[in-house]
Scaffold this motif. Structure first.
Motif, PDB file in Angstrom:
ATOM      1  N   ASP A   1       0.827  -1.222   0.000  1.00  0.00           N
ATOM      2  CA  ASP A   1       0.000   0.000   0.000  1.00  0.00           C
ATOM      3  C   ASP A   1       0.856   1.265   0.000  1.00  0.00           C
ATOM      4  OD1 ASP A   1      -2.436  -1.407   0.022  1.00  0.00           O
ATOM      5  OD2 ASP A   1      -2.321  -1.656   2.204  1.00  0.00           O
ATOM      6  N   THR A   2       1.920   1.242  -0.780  1.00  0.00           N
ATOM      7  CA  THR A   2       2.830   2.388  -0.854  1.00  0.00           C
ATOM      8  C   THR A   2       2.302   3.420  -1.846  1.00  0.00           C
ATOM      9  OG1 THR A   2       4.710   0.929  -0.418  1.00  0.00           O
ATOM     10  CG2 THR A   2       5.199   3.123  -1.323  1.00  0.00           C
ATOM     11  N   PRO A   3       2.068   4.656  -1.426  1.00  0.00           N
ATOM     12  CA  PRO A   3       1.639   5.696  -2.380  1.00  0.00           C
ATOM     13  C   PRO A   3       2.738   5.925  -3.422  1.00  0.00           C
ATOM     14  CG  PRO A   3       1.313   6.410  -0.108  1.00  0.00           C
ATOM     15  CD  PRO A   3       2.153   5.173  -0.049  1.00  0.00           C
ATOM     16  N   LEU A   4       2.376   5.911  -4.690  1.00  0.00           N
ATOM     17  CA  LEU A   4       3.338   6.048  -5.780  1.00  0.00           C
ATOM     18  C   LEU A   4       3.003   7.253  -6.644  1.00  0.00           C
ATOM     19  CD1 LEU A   4       3.918   2.409  -7.103  1.00  0.00           C
ATOM     20  CD2 LEU A   4       5.574   3.897  -5.972  1.00  0.00           C
ATOM     21  N   ALA A   5       4.030   8.046  -6.943  1.00  0.00           N
ATOM     22  CA  ALA A   5       3.875   9.141  -7.896  1.00  0.00           C
ATOM     23  C   ALA A   5       4.417   8.746  -9.265  1.00  0.00           C
ATOM     24  CB  ALA A   5       4.589  10.391  -7.396  1.00  0.00           C
ATOM     25  N   GLY A   6       5.491   7.942  -9.288  1.00  0.00           N
ATOM     26  CA  GLY A   6       6.060   7.597 -10.580  1.00  0.00           C
ATOM     27  C   GLY A   6       7.190   6.604 -10.473  1.00  0.00           C
ATOM     28  N   PHE A   7       7.617   6.124 -11.653  1.00  0.00           N
ATOM     29  CA  PHE A   7       8.815   5.309 -11.795  1.00  0.00           C
ATOM     30  C   PHE A   7       9.807   6.081 -12.665  1.00  0.00           C
ATOM     31  CE2 PHE A   7       6.121   1.831 -10.432  1.00  0.00           C
ATOM     32  CZ  PHE A   7       7.002   0.990  -9.766  1.00  0.00           C
ATOM     33  N   TRP A   8      11.020   6.238 -12.144  1.00  0.00           N
ATOM     34  CA  TRP A   8      12.089   6.867 -12.938  1.00  0.00           C
ATOM     35  C   TRP A   8      12.951   5.747 -13.492  1.00  0.00           C
ATOM     36  CZ3 TRP A   8      17.532   7.721 -11.325  1.00  0.00           C
ATOM     37  CH2 TRP A   8      18.253   8.358 -12.335  1.00  0.00           C
ATOM     38  N   LEU A   9      12.909   5.595 -14.828  1.00  0.00           N
ATOM     39  CA  LEU A   9      13.561   4.472 -15.492  1.00  0.00           C
ATOM     40  C   LEU A   9      14.760   4.990 -16.286  1.00  0.00           C
ATOM     41  CD1 LEU A   9      10.305   2.667 -16.651  1.00  0.00           C
ATOM     42  CD2 LEU A   9      11.583   2.386 -14.502  1.00  0.00           C
ATOM     43  N   GLN A  10      15.919   4.969 -15.650  1.00  0.00           N
ATOM     44  CA  GLN A  10      17.119   5.542 -16.247  1.00  0.00           C
ATOM     45  C   GLN A  10      17.555   4.784 -17.501  1.00  0.00           C
ATOM     46  OE1 GLN A  10      20.662   5.280 -13.835  1.00  0.00           O
ATOM     47  NE2 GLN A  10      21.531   7.140 -14.694  1.00  0.00           N
ATOM     48  N   ASP A  11      17.331   3.472 -17.520  1.00  0.00           N
ATOM     49  CA  ASP A  11      17.846   2.642 -18.613  1.00  0.00           C
ATOM     50  C   ASP A  11      16.849   2.479 -19.751  1.00  0.00           C
ATOM     51  OD1 ASP A  11      16.069   1.129 -17.154  1.00  0.00           O
ATOM     52  OD2 ASP A  11      17.222  -0.727 -17.341  1.00  0.00           O
ATOM     53  N   TRP A  12      15.935   3.403 -19.925  1.00  0.00           N
ATOM     54  CA  TRP A  12      14.930   3.313 -20.981  1.00  0.00           C
ATOM     55  C   TRP A  12      15.553   3.312 -22.373  1.00  0.00           C
ATOM     56  CZ3 TRP A  12      13.091   7.323 -24.447  1.00  0.00           C
ATOM     57  CH2 TRP A  12      13.880   8.468 -24.421  1.00  0.00           C
TER      58      TRP A  12
ATOM     59  N   ASP B   1      34.271  -1.117 -20.227  1.00  0.00           N
ATOM     60  CA  ASP B   1      35.293  -1.434 -19.229  1.00  0.00           C
ATOM     61  C   ASP B   1      34.879  -0.967 -17.841  1.00  0.00           C
ATOM     62  OD1 ASP B   1      36.784  -2.446 -21.290  1.00  0.00           O
ATOM     63  OD2 ASP B   1      37.999  -0.639 -21.561  1.00  0.00           O
ATOM     64  N   PHE B   2      33.973   0.013 -17.770  1.00  0.00           N
ATOM     65  CA  PHE B   2      33.495   0.546 -16.495  1.00  0.00           C
ATOM     66  C   PHE B   2      32.194  -0.134 -16.059  1.00  0.00           C
ATOM     67  CE2 PHE B   2      35.667   4.570 -15.046  1.00  0.00           C
ATOM     68  CZ  PHE B   2      36.818   4.344 -15.795  1.00  0.00           C
ATOM     69  N   GLY B   3      31.824  -1.211 -16.735  1.00  0.00           N
ATOM     70  CA  GLY B   3      30.597  -1.899 -16.367  1.00  0.00           C
ATOM     71  C   GLY B   3      29.443  -1.530 -17.285  1.00  0.00           C
ATOM     72  N   GLN B   4      28.227  -1.687 -16.813  1.00  0.00           N
ATOM     73  CA  GLN B   4      27.032  -1.417 -17.602  1.00  0.00           C
ATOM     74  C   GLN B   4      26.797   0.086 -17.675  1.00  0.00           C
ATOM     75  OE1 GLN B   4      26.937  -4.756 -18.833  1.00  0.00           O
ATOM     76  NE2 GLN B   4      24.862  -3.987 -19.173  1.00  0.00           N
ATOM     77  N   ARG B   5      26.682   0.594 -18.890  1.00  0.00           N
ATOM     78  CA  ARG B   5      26.434   2.025 -19.114  1.00  0.00           C
ATOM     79  C   ARG B   5      25.248   2.194 -20.057  1.00  0.00           C
ATOM     80  NH1 ARG B   5      31.039   5.092 -18.398  1.00  0.00           N
ATOM     81  NH2 ARG B   5      29.604   6.857 -18.441  1.00  0.00           N
ATOM     82  N   LEU B   6      24.680   3.375 -20.053  1.00  0.00           N
ATOM     83  CA  LEU B   6      23.539   3.662 -20.918  1.00  0.00           C
ATOM     84  C   LEU B   6      24.002   3.982 -22.339  1.00  0.00           C
ATOM     85  CD1 LEU B   6      21.437   6.038 -18.622  1.00  0.00           C
ATOM     86  CD2 LEU B   6      21.255   3.548 -18.831  1.00  0.00           C
ATOM     87  N   TRP B   7      23.118   3.708 -23.292  1.00  0.00           N
ATOM     88  CA  TRP B   7      23.311   4.209 -24.653  1.00  0.00           C
ATOM     89  C   TRP B   7      22.803   5.658 -24.688  1.00  0.00           C
ATOM     90  CZ3 TRP B   7      26.020   2.209 -28.531  1.00  0.00           C
ATOM     91  CH2 TRP B   7      26.276   0.836 -28.557  1.00  0.00           C
ATOM     92  N   TRP B   8      23.712   6.593 -24.901  1.00  0.00           N
ATOM     93  CA  TRP B   8      23.326   8.010 -24.895  1.00  0.00           C
ATOM     94  C   TRP B   8      22.773   8.392 -26.275  1.00  0.00           C
ATOM     95  CZ3 TRP B   8      28.046  10.471 -21.901  1.00  0.00           C
ATOM     96  CH2 TRP B   8      27.975  10.056 -20.550  1.00  0.00           C
ATOM     97  N   ASN B   9      21.673   7.794 -26.605  1.00  0.00           N
ATOM     98  CA  ASN B   9      20.935   8.056 -27.838  1.00  0.00           C
ATOM     99  C   ASN B   9      19.473   8.076 -27.414  1.00  0.00           C
ATOM    100  OD1 ASN B   9      20.948   8.272 -30.843  1.00  0.00           O
ATOM    101  ND2 ASN B   9      19.699   6.422 -30.685  1.00  0.00           N
ATOM    102  N   TRP B  10      18.898   9.258 -27.333  1.00  0.00           N
ATOM    103  CA  TRP B  10      17.695   9.471 -26.540  1.00  0.00           C
ATOM    104  C   TRP B  10      16.433   9.026 -27.248  1.00  0.00           C
ATOM    105  CZ3 TRP B  10      20.153   9.393 -22.483  1.00  0.00           C
ATOM    106  CH2 TRP B  10      21.379  10.040 -22.358  1.00  0.00           C
ATOM    107  N   GLU B  11      16.314   7.694 -27.358  1.00  0.00           N
ATOM    108  CA  GLU B  11      15.118   7.054 -27.879  1.00  0.00           C
ATOM    109  C   GLU B  11      14.894   5.754 -27.108  1.00  0.00           C
ATOM    110  OE1 GLU B  11      15.682   5.930 -31.960  1.00  0.00           O
ATOM    111  OE2 GLU B  11      17.099   4.336 -31.460  1.00  0.00           O
ATOM    112  N   LEU B  12      13.666   5.282 -27.118  1.00  0.00           N
ATOM    113  CA  LEU B  12      13.297   4.077 -26.385  1.00  0.00           C
ATOM    114  C   LEU B  12      13.975   2.843 -26.966  1.00  0.00           C
ATOM    115  CD1 LEU B  12      11.462   2.595 -24.309  1.00  0.00           C
ATOM    116  CD2 LEU B  12       9.734   2.488 -26.145  1.00  0.00           C
ATOM    117  N   ASP B  13      14.540   2.002 -26.091  1.00  0.00           N
ATOM    118  CA  ASP B  13      15.058   0.699 -26.482  1.00  0.00           C
ATOM    119  C   ASP B  13      13.943  -0.322 -26.233  1.00  0.00           C
ATOM    120  OD1 ASP B  13      16.283  -1.920 -26.392  1.00  0.00           O
ATOM    121  OD2 ASP B  13      18.227  -0.901 -26.324  1.00  0.00           O
TER     122      ASP B  13
END
Length: 487
Positions: free
Chosen positions: A339-350, A357-369
């Motif tokens: 019963d947690t009140p929710l305003a939203g989900f912030w999905l960084q890896d969209w 070499d630094f691990g998992q990183r985002l694709w800096w191409n601003w469209e949905l995968d």
């Protein structure tokens, strides 16, 4: 045993020499960082004491003391700003800075080659242009025997009546540092300067104002040293994403700079403040207000105010997470079970993830995968139907996604072909190492580039159903970048 003693002796010598070198370097740095301090010379007969009315502000010149004092008609007993009796309030220098940066972290080592600290006042007169302004003219004597002319103006703010605008300019093409010095009380405290994380009261500090990565550790050892050794990302006590050249003091004094250049507020001495700007001029305003709230209101009336948050933003938690569609639905169900009140989900890896070499990183191409978030449209619709928004992530960098199998648009290529990327000294896109991959910045000084990026946000982010996004990494612009506006 004899060998052990020799090794210990060698270690002691090495440690001693290291401490000596570090101590000498620290001492030299302290000398280099001393405030500029000079004398003030003027002809008292030619410049007798006078009171100048600047539309609610009063500027008093005391020829006996050799000092300026600024008050406001609403509270004439309260001093808003004053200069040190008989000491210079204007100074200048020729400096040479060395700037090193690593992924938005900047270190500036500055050397003042020529200092111009002694000041004369040759004339002081009230001029009637569009509005009354006090013009102060004189010269600054430099250590190399030369003098440079300066001009300082004071006038009531054209936009905000509670602001007294000031400008100090030095008319010499070689000058690239300008200083203004004024009094403080020993018990006066200084607050503000944007988002500061180390201390609330900045009295006794020398505070640089520079947008930069905050850092990992920010002086806390050994965390900072480790971050510096691995990625130059340790930061310092003053590094912050959101600094501002504005303060309010415990004496209800307030000052803001209008300069965009790198600036430093030196509050180490108990009886003065010295402001340095990496430019031949200092511009800003002295603000009047009867309370901290009035000072803040007056300040934001000029710089702008953030719009009120929408109601949904404060209706519950915003869950920041990664992992794809199924993982979001799993966590959403857990939130509902509790019963947690929710305003939203912030999905960084969209936008999808890549392995570096630094691990998992985002694709800096601003469209949905759509492979990482299959069924995105239905996920967004289900969340929205429950009153829960979806937020994403963007920054002004772009990467070439030629190697990304499911890319629909290559925003890097689009921007490069249109000339929308920040350039290096050779006129090519400035490629910056991000730890495992390179990226380039969109040149936001280019009007067409701004509109193009806004269209990307409207089409790819809002068009994907996002209610908002985190706008990150605006501090990554290198000092030697070439911008479309010629700076």
């Amino acid at each position: 045993m004899r060998i052990v003693k020799r090794v210990l002796l060698i270690l002691i010598v090495i440690i001693g020499l290291t401490l000596f070198v570090l101590g000498a370097r620290w001492a030299a740095q302290q000398i280099a960082l001393r405030p500029l301090d000079g004398g003030l010379a003027f002809d008292a007969a030619a410049l007798p004491s006078a009171l100048y009315d600047l539309g609610g502000f009063q500027v008093a010149w005391d020829a006996d003391q050799g000092a300026l004092t600024i008050t406001h008609n609403a509270q004439p007993e309260r001093i808003l700003w004053s200069t040190r009796p008989g000491r210079s309030f204007a100074a200048a220098a020729i400096g040479q800075e060395t700037v090193t940066d690593s992924r938005g972290h900047f270190t500036i080592d500055d050397r003042l080659l020529t200092r111009c600290a002694d000041q004369t006042i040759d004339s002081m007169a009230l001029r009637q242009d569009v509005q009354p302004q006090l013009m102060i003219l004189g010269e600054l004597a430099c250590g190399n025997g030369q003098t440079v002319p300066y001009a300082m103006t004071l006038a009531r703010g054209s936009q905000i009546e509670e602001h007294l605008d000031f400008q100090l300019g030095v008319a010499d093409p070689a000058i690239n540092r300008a200083f203004i010095t004024y009094t403080a009380e020993p018990d006066e405290r200084f607050f503000g300067f944007g988002a500061q994380f180390s201390t609330f009261d900045l009295k006794g500090r020398r505070l640089p104002i520079l947008v930069t990565e905050q850092g990992v550790g920010r002086g806390l050892q050994p965390l900072t040293a480790g971050a510096n050794l691995t990625a130059g990302a340790g930061g310092a006590w003053h590094t912050t994403y959101a600094p501002a050249p504005h303060y309010i003091s415990s004496r209800l004094r307030s000052l803001v700079l209008a300069n965009h250049e790198y600036s430093i507020f030196d509050m180490r001495r108990p009886d003065q403040v010295q402001v340095q700007v990496f430019a031949p001029n200092v511009r800003g305003s002295i603000i009047y207000g009867a309370s901290p709230a009035e000072l803040i209101s007056s300040y934001t009336g000029r710089t702008g105010r953030m719009r009120p948050l929408p109601d949904w933003m404060i209706s519950g938690a915003i869950v920041g997470m990664q992992g794809g569609t199924d993982r979001v639905r799993e966590v959403w169900q857990q939130m509902q079970d509790f019963d947690t009140p929710l305003a939203g989900f912030w999905l960084q890896d969209w936008v999808g993830q890549r392995t570096t070499d630094f691990g998992q990183r985002l694709w800096w191409n601003w469209e949905l995968d759509q492979e990482r978030y299959p069924g995105w449209e239905q996920l967004v619709a289900d969340l929205n139907a429950a009153g829960v928004g979806v937020l994403t992530y963007v920054n002004p960098f772009l990467v070439d996604v030629a190697d990304k199998p499911n890319a629909r648009r290559n925003l890097f290529r689009e921007a490069a072909e249109r000339g929308y990327l920040v350039k290096n000294q050779a006129g090519e896109p400035y490629m910056l190492d991000q730890g495992g991959f390179e990226a380039a910045l969109v040149d936001l000084t280019n009007r067409e580039a701004r509109w193009w990026l806004l269209d990307v946000l409207a089409t790819e982010v809002l068009g994907a159903g996002a209610w908002g996004w985190m706008a990150d990494f605006g501090e990554g612009l290198p000092f030697d970048a070439v911008l479309s506006n010629g700076e």
